[in-house]
Design an enzyme around this catalytic site. Sequence first.
Site, PDB file in Angstrom:
ATOM      1  CE  LYS A   1      -2.104   3.021   1.903  1.00  0.00           C
ATOM      2  NZ  LYS A   1      -1.809   4.398   1.463  1.00  0.00           N
TER       3      LYS A   1
ATOM      4  CD  GLU B   1      12.098  -0.005   8.404  1.00  0.00           C
ATOM      5  OE1 GLU B   1      11.913   0.679   7.389  1.00  0.00           O
ATOM      6  OE2 GLU B   1      12.826  -1.002   8.419  1.00  0.00           O
TER       7      GLU B   1
ATOM      8  CB  CYS C   1      12.986   8.736   8.638  1.00  0.00           C
ATOM      9  SG  CYS C   1      14.044   7.544   7.795  1.00  0.00           S
TER      10      CYS C   1
ATOM     11  CD  GLU D   1       9.761  12.775  11.740  1.00  0.00           C
ATOM     12  OE1 GLU D   1       8.586  12.391  11.833  1.00  0.00           O
ATOM     13  OE2 GLU D   1      10.665  12.103  11.231  1.00  0.00           O
TER      14      GLU D   1
HETATM   15  P1  NAD Z   1       2.034   8.478   7.542  1.00  0.00           P
HETATM   16  O1  NAD Z   1       2.112   7.686   8.790  1.00  0.00           O
HETATM   17  O2  NAD Z   1       1.058   9.592   7.465  1.00  0.00           O
HETATM   18  O3  NAD Z   1       1.689   7.530   6.303  1.00  0.00           O
HETATM   19  C1  NAD Z   1       2.486   6.423   5.954  1.00  0.00           C
HETATM   20  C2  NAD Z   1       1.630   5.385   5.255  1.00  0.00           C
HETATM   21  O4  NAD Z   1       0.648   4.916   6.163  1.00  0.00           O
HETATM   22  C3  NAD Z   1       0.865   5.912   4.040  1.00  0.00           C
HETATM   23  O5  NAD Z   1       0.860   4.927   3.032  1.00  0.00           O
HETATM   24  C4  NAD Z   1      -0.537   6.100   4.587  1.00  0.00           C
HETATM   25  O6  NAD Z   1      -1.554   6.007   3.617  1.00  0.00           O
HETATM   26  C5  NAD Z   1      -0.621   4.919   5.537  1.00  0.00           C
HETATM   27  N1  NAD Z   1      -1.663   5.041   6.569  1.00  0.00           N
HETATM   28  C6  NAD Z   1      -2.208   6.160   7.097  1.00  0.00           C
HETATM   29  N2  NAD Z   1      -3.151   5.824   8.014  1.00  0.00           N
HETATM   30  C7  NAD Z   1      -3.183   4.476   8.066  1.00  0.00           C
HETATM   31  C8  NAD Z   1      -3.944   3.525   8.819  1.00  0.00           C
HETATM   32  N3  NAD Z   1      -4.841   3.913   9.718  1.00  0.00           N
HETATM   33  N4  NAD Z   1      -3.707   2.209   8.611  1.00  0.00           N
HETATM   34  C9  NAD Z   1      -2.788   1.795   7.722  1.00  0.00           C
HETATM   35  N5  NAD Z   1      -2.049   2.649   6.979  1.00  0.00           N
HETATM   36  C10 NAD Z   1      -2.252   3.962   7.144  1.00  0.00           C
HETATM   37  O7  NAD Z   1       3.506   8.966   7.257  1.00  0.00           O
HETATM   38  P2  NAD Z   1       4.018   9.911   6.091  1.00  0.00           P
HETATM   39  O8  NAD Z   1       3.637  11.312   6.379  1.00  0.00           O
HETATM   40  O9  NAD Z   1       3.624   9.311   4.775  1.00  0.00           O
HETATM   41  O10 NAD Z   1       5.593   9.725   6.226  1.00  0.00           O
HETATM   42  C11 NAD Z   1       6.391  10.527   7.027  1.00  0.00           C
HETATM   43  C12 NAD Z   1       6.802   9.788   8.275  1.00  0.00           C
HETATM   44  O11 NAD Z   1       7.479   8.588   7.933  1.00  0.00           O
HETATM   45  C13 NAD Z   1       7.791  10.594   9.103  1.00  0.00           C
HETATM   46  O12 NAD Z   1       7.466  10.468  10.457  1.00  0.00           O
HETATM   47  C14 NAD Z   1       9.115   9.900   8.806  1.00  0.00           C
HETATM   48  O13 NAD Z   1      10.107  10.065   9.795  1.00  0.00           O
HETATM   49  C15 NAD Z   1       8.700   8.479   8.673  1.00  0.00           C
HETATM   50  N6  NAD Z   1       9.710   7.706   7.952  1.00  0.00           N
HETATM   51  C16 NAD Z   1      10.441   6.775   8.630  1.00  0.00           C
HETATM   52  C17 NAD Z   1      11.432   6.047   7.975  1.00  0.00           C
HETATM   53  C18 NAD Z   1      12.248   5.006   8.687  1.00  0.00           C
HETATM   54  O14 NAD Z   1      12.850   4.179   8.003  1.00  0.00           O
HETATM   55  N7  NAD Z   1      12.312   4.999  10.000  1.00  0.00           N
HETATM   56  C19 NAD Z   1      11.673   6.280   6.617  1.00  0.00           C
HETATM   57  C20 NAD Z   1      10.919   7.256   5.963  1.00  0.00           C
HETATM   58  C21 NAD Z   1       9.930   7.949   6.639  1.00  0.00           C
END
Ligand code: NAD
Length: 487
Positions: A181, A256, A289, A384
């Site tokens: 997804k 992650e 991240c 963050e």
């Molecule tokens: P997000 O949590 O808003 O969304 C991530 C994914 O989760 C998207 O595909 C979204 O559609 C999905 N999602 C949202 N609600 C959901 C639910 N209820 N159930 C299942 N899936 C759902 O995050 P974002 O804004 O897309 O990404 C930014 C975040 O990701 C930042 O906090 C960043 O630090 C983190 N990040 C972490 C890493 C790592 O490896 N640790 C790498 C990249 C980004």
Amino acid sequence: MTEHTLTVAGVAVDTRHWIGGRRVASAETFTDVSPIDGSVIGEISRGTALEAAAAVAAAKAAFPAWAATSRAERARILHAVADGVEKRIEELSIVETTDNGALLRSHRRGVMPRVAHNFRFFADWLLKLEHEDFETRGHTNHVSWDPAGPSVLITPWNAPLMLATWKVAPALAAGNTVVLKPAEWSPLTASLLADIAAEAGLPAGVFNVVQGYGSEIGDALTSHPDVRRISFTGSVPTARRIAESAAGNLTPLSLELGGKSPLLVFADADLDVAVDLAVEQYDNAGQVCLAATRFLVEESVAEEFTRRFVEKAATLTQGDPRHETTDIGPNIHPRQLEKIDAFVQRALAAGARAVVGGHRKDIQYYAPTLLTDVAQDSEIVQEEVFGPVLTLQTFSTEEEAVRLANDTRFGLAATLATADAERAERVTAQLVAGTVWVNCFFVRDLQAPFGGSRHSGVGREGGTWSFDFYCDVKNTVTAPNGWKNHG
Ligand code: NAD
């Protein structure tokens, strides 16, 4: 070409889901917008619980045959996927840049080759995956990695295909089937990956892609009783919701998450190296991240460090990510920009000083920013931002540096600039972080464990750690020939 095909910078992209080896459209769509200029790219199939269930059913049906496929054959197909990625580096790069606004030159030279490497690496690692047998009173212990089942992989928008394939490749190598997804702000390269996987000969149902809003389709995926693994990269609040949703079936999770990582600059550091490391934190417009967003600089060199940083930051070019000379592109979405600016304005109102930037440039671009005079317990130091916003604080002793570095709820990474190897070892041992870099940044080997501590994540992936997560690890104990249990 069908009514469901978009042409994105000359590349045909199917806007439908990929389920059970065929394209499936939803009744509804969502609009995909380019962060480069806010223009509409097109309408994308907007998944619901129906498509989620269909994708999991397809993954379940395909699982027995894929799990029974020999390691050599699985590895061969994964290499064929890597070949397909390599053939389409140009197309994948321009589509990803159009969709998420990250630099085209990085996609071409770094990111997409790394996507191919994700498949090659886990294919090769699979072939040498083993644990030496060991003996217990004459009995042999043999460890094996059994495929676990359908795996749901949920990914963010900041490095869409790179982060997706870092999960897809080991999950498939492990013998699992996959439902991916992608994020709703950058769904396009996942669709291209479905084409590539099909061309490479991945059997129908082994790899599925469902698109849509996490809030609408997420629960149906993560609470499904037939799902055996969930790997998620994204934000902490979403991770909480996924953990709650997965709890009913006790589905194993790999999380992650975000970070607020420090860059510690000691007075003995080579300041040129330290400043280079510091300026690198604006990469991908700060949407990384692992970014070391908190500079902690030893007081005696803070002025000199800041002067050189400001000088260097002024040489960065911000603008269209398709141009070869651009260093910093747009942020993903006007909503994200508003969030970033709100963080900065609240910090300024609380007494912070903007040494660099401190304002938006327009609706898509945020000026690279460095804030000083920030308190350790302030929001800007603790939360963050996920934009090009950095803070600078000073310390006067090593103990204070470690205390400040560890004093957030995160623990993803830490970067040290120091010429003293003993200090590096001493400080590293005290830092709470999944990855520590000493006089370098972002050097990542796929065999290394990767993940975060505290609210930065749960579990580790990478090399054998990935197989440990995606598989049911089994130990088989065999008695010696002729052995009788006499109690
Ligand atoms: P997000 O949590 O808003 O969304 C991530 C994914 O989760 C998207 O595909 C979204 O559609 C999905 N999602 C949202 N609600 C959901 C639910 N209820 N159930 C299942 N899936 C759902 O995050 P974002 O804004 O897309 O990404 C930014 C975040 O990701 C930042 O906090 C960043 O630090 C983190 N990040 C972490 C890493 C790592 O490896 N640790 C790498 C990249 C980004």
